[in-house]
Design an enzyme around this catalytic site. Structure first.
Site, PDB file in Angstrom:
ATOM      1  N   ARG A 157      -1.222   3.733   0.629  1.00 53.72           N
ATOM      2  CA  ARG A 157      -0.203   2.966   1.337  1.00 53.72           C
ATOM      3  C   ARG A 157      -0.630   1.500   1.356  1.00 53.72           C
ATOM      4  O   ARG A 157      -1.822   1.181   1.215  1.00 53.72           O
ATOM      5  CB  ARG A 157      -0.037   3.463   2.769  1.00 53.72           C
ATOM      6  CG  ARG A 157       0.309   4.944   2.910  1.00 53.72           C
ATOM      7  CD  ARG A 157       0.382   5.328   4.378  1.00 53.72           C
ATOM      8  NE  ARG A 157       0.740   6.729   4.572  1.00 53.72           N
ATOM      9  CZ  ARG A 157      -0.138   7.710   4.734  1.00 53.72           C
ATOM     10  NH1 ARG A 157      -1.442   7.451   4.711  1.00 53.72           N
ATOM     11  NH2 ARG A 157       0.274   8.959   4.919  1.00 53.72           N
ATOM     12  N   LYS A 181      -3.035   6.847   8.449  1.00 55.09           N
ATOM     13  CA  LYS A 181      -2.319   6.896   9.720  1.00 55.09           C
ATOM     14  C   LYS A 181      -3.175   7.573  10.784  1.00 55.09           C
ATOM     15  O   LYS A 181      -3.862   8.559  10.511  1.00 55.09           O
ATOM     16  CB  LYS A 181      -1.002   7.654   9.554  1.00 55.09           C
ATOM     17  CG  LYS A 181       0.037   6.905   8.730  1.00 55.09           C
ATOM     18  CD  LYS A 181       1.346   7.665   8.693  1.00 55.09           C
ATOM     19  CE  LYS A 181       2.419   6.890   7.947  1.00 55.09           C
ATOM     20  NZ  LYS A 181       3.705   7.623   7.918  1.00 55.09           N
ATOM     21  N   HIS A 250       5.164   1.669  -2.181  1.00 55.78           N
ATOM     22  CA  HIS A 250       5.358   3.072  -1.842  1.00 55.78           C
ATOM     23  C   HIS A 250       5.852   3.862  -3.057  1.00 55.78           C
ATOM     24  O   HIS A 250       5.569   5.057  -3.182  1.00 55.78           O
ATOM     25  CB  HIS A 250       6.342   3.217  -0.678  1.00 55.78           C
ATOM     26  CG  HIS A 250       5.931   4.260   0.301  1.00 55.78           C
ATOM     27  ND1 HIS A 250       4.729   4.224   0.979  1.00 55.78           N
ATOM     28  CD2 HIS A 250       6.539   5.401   0.713  1.00 55.78           C
ATOM     29  CE1 HIS A 250       4.630   5.286   1.770  1.00 55.78           C
ATOM     30  NE2 HIS A 250       5.711   6.018   1.618  1.00 55.78           N
ATOM     31  N   ARG A 253       2.863   4.910  -4.908  1.00 50.75           N
ATOM     32  CA  ARG A 253       2.249   6.072  -4.243  1.00 50.75           C
ATOM     33  C   ARG A 253       2.977   7.361  -4.640  1.00 50.75           C
ATOM     34  O   ARG A 253       2.342   8.354  -5.010  1.00 50.75           O
ATOM     35  CB  ARG A 253       2.310   5.848  -2.740  1.00 50.75           C
ATOM     36  CG  ARG A 253       1.861   7.017  -1.879  1.00 50.75           C
ATOM     37  CD  ARG A 253       1.864   6.566  -0.415  1.00 50.75           C
ATOM     38  NE  ARG A 253       1.850   7.669   0.533  1.00 50.75           N
ATOM     39  CZ  ARG A 253       0.758   8.308   0.941  1.00 50.75           C
ATOM     40  NH1 ARG A 253      -0.425   7.952   0.451  1.00 50.75           N
ATOM     41  NH2 ARG A 253       0.828   9.283   1.829  1.00 50.75           N
ATOM     42  N   HIS A 276      -1.578  13.576   3.769  1.00 49.50           N
ATOM     43  CA  HIS A 276      -0.541  14.166   4.608  1.00 49.50           C
ATOM     44  C   HIS A 276      -1.173  15.151   5.589  1.00 49.50           C
ATOM     45  O   HIS A 276      -1.958  16.018   5.191  1.00 49.50           O
ATOM     46  CB  HIS A 276       0.492  14.918   3.748  1.00 49.50           C
ATOM     47  CG  HIS A 276       1.385  13.998   2.981  1.00 49.50           C
ATOM     48  ND1 HIS A 276       2.117  14.408   1.885  1.00 49.50           N
ATOM     49  CD2 HIS A 276       1.675  12.681   3.157  1.00 49.50           C
ATOM     50  CE1 HIS A 276       2.817  13.389   1.407  1.00 49.50           C
ATOM     51  NE2 HIS A 276       2.566  12.338   2.166  1.00 49.50           N
ATOM     52  N   TYR A 285       7.619  17.525  -3.342  1.00 46.12           N
ATOM     53  CA  TYR A 285       7.267  17.589  -4.762  1.00 46.12           C
ATOM     54  C   TYR A 285       7.296  19.020  -5.296  1.00 46.12           C
ATOM     55  O   TYR A 285       6.902  19.266  -6.433  1.00 46.12           O
ATOM     56  CB  TYR A 285       5.869  16.997  -4.985  1.00 46.12           C
ATOM     57  CG  TYR A 285       5.743  15.571  -4.511  1.00 46.12           C
ATOM     58  CD1 TYR A 285       6.235  14.511  -5.272  1.00 46.12           C
ATOM     59  CD2 TYR A 285       5.151  15.273  -3.285  1.00 46.12           C
ATOM     60  CE1 TYR A 285       6.143  13.200  -4.826  1.00 46.12           C
ATOM     61  CE2 TYR A 285       5.049  13.970  -2.831  1.00 46.12           C
ATOM     62  CZ  TYR A 285       5.551  12.937  -3.604  1.00 46.12           C
ATOM     63  OH  TYR A 285       5.451  11.648  -3.157  1.00 46.12           O
TER      64      TYR A 285
END
Length: 339
Positions: A157, A181, A250, A253, A276, A285
């Site tokens: 990111r 994050k 993004h 990514r 994630h 995906y």
């Protein structure tokens, strides 16, 4: 205490909880604050505090968001913020009933984010050029190329790449430590192309840009200043235009994830690289993985080897005529028969 003041106090307490106890990143805190501020404004119009909200208020709020032409994905995100907020209030015993219970999440299409094709990726990596015949211009070009390589190699990111520190790099081992994050750390592989580009930048370009000033960050602006997220967006856009397509960081990514899955990577591996927290986020995906599975099945399964859908269709079309011309005699068994 008035409704507006009470809502402000409750919201401030929740944000402190997310920041101190949950350790969420600044951008995530801003998203929560924005979503809940809109909810507080909606309730204030009804002269109702956030502590006294009812289930019908939540339903009416979602209807109002859809009336404002917001996408289902955006509305779902705001509902998720409300659920986290009222779970916090419930656990803190500030409310007795959660008004978000039994509220269905708005249906949303699972749309795979746009990606950049591998040939265009190659063009993007070589797009940064020195605009002038000066050391600083050449240093910026090397820096921008290293950023592009690292964004794509590690599926990073923007907020992650501007925060990468020199101590986080392990170029001799081919990976880097990344803080994502919620300040969660993960190790991402970089690959030879990215490590070579970063090493060249550190050796030849970073000292020129830093100009003797100290900074713990890998990528710096002139004078050793912190590189802004906006600057990274600009350099990615400029490189992508040179490759014939507008792209964002993004998109790089998502392109990395897409290309890994297309080349056979399993979703758990991709989840780890992307950082994630939940596999369901990576499952956008899934259809790419299924396409790969079908290709493997057609290639290796005894009943699918060498048969593509087009070939099977053509065989079926021509086979009907052939069977009419070459039908075996009654009682005879065809040489080849499929059950």
């Amino acid at each position: 205490m008035g409704v507006v003041a009470e809502n402000g106090r409750v919201l401030a307490g929740f944000v402190d909880y997310l920041k101190i106890e949950k350790g969420l990143a600044r951008l995530t805190l801003e998203a929560y604050t924005c979503d809940l501020a809109r909810w507080a404004e909606f309730l204030a119009g009804r002269k109702r505090s956030m502590l006294a909200a009812k289930r019908q208020d939540v339903r009416d709020f979602l209807d109002a968001l859809f009336a404002d032409q917001l996408e289902g994905r955006t509305v779902a995100r705001k509902l998720s913020a409300l659920r986290h907020f009222y779970k916090y209030l419930l656990l803190d015993r500030m409310i007795v009933l959660d008004p978000t219970l039994n509220i269905d999440t708005p249906r949303q299409w699972k749309v795979l984010p746009k990606s950049v094709a591998p040939p265009q990726i190659e063009q993007m990596m070589t797009a940064p050029k020195a605009e002038r015949d000066s050391k600083e211009s050449q240093a910026r070009a090397l820096r921008d190329r290293a950023i592009l390589e690292m964004l794509y190699a590690g599926a990073l990111r923007v907020s992650e790449i501007v925060d990468v520190k020199i101590e986080d790099l392990k170029l001799e081992l081919g990976h880097a430590l990344v803080r994502g994050k919620g300040d969660k750390e993960r190790i991402v592989p970089l690959g030879r192309s990215a490590t070579d580009s970063i090493a060249e930048y550190l050796r030849s370009a970073r000292p020129v840009l830093a100009n003797g000033r100290m900074s713990p960050l890998v990528f710096v602006a002139r004078g050793g200043r912190r590189l802004s997220r906006q600057r990274v967006w600009q350099l990615v856009d400029r490189a992508s235009v040179a490759a014939g397509q507008h792209a964002s960081p993004h998109m790089l990514r998502h392109s990395a994830a897409t290309h890994m899955v297309e080349n056979g990577a399993d979703l758990r591996t991709v989840q780890t690289i992307l950082g994630h927290a939940d596999i369901s986020t990576t499952q956008i995906y899934t259809h790419l993985a299924l396409d790969g599975l079908k290709k493997v099945h057609r290639k290796f399964h005894p009943r699918g080897r060498g048969r593509t859908p087009d070939a099977a269709k053509a065989e079926g079309t021509h086979g009907a005529g052939a069977s009419a011309r070459q039908r075996p005699a009654t009682g005879a068994r065809p040489e080849k028969e499929e059950d």
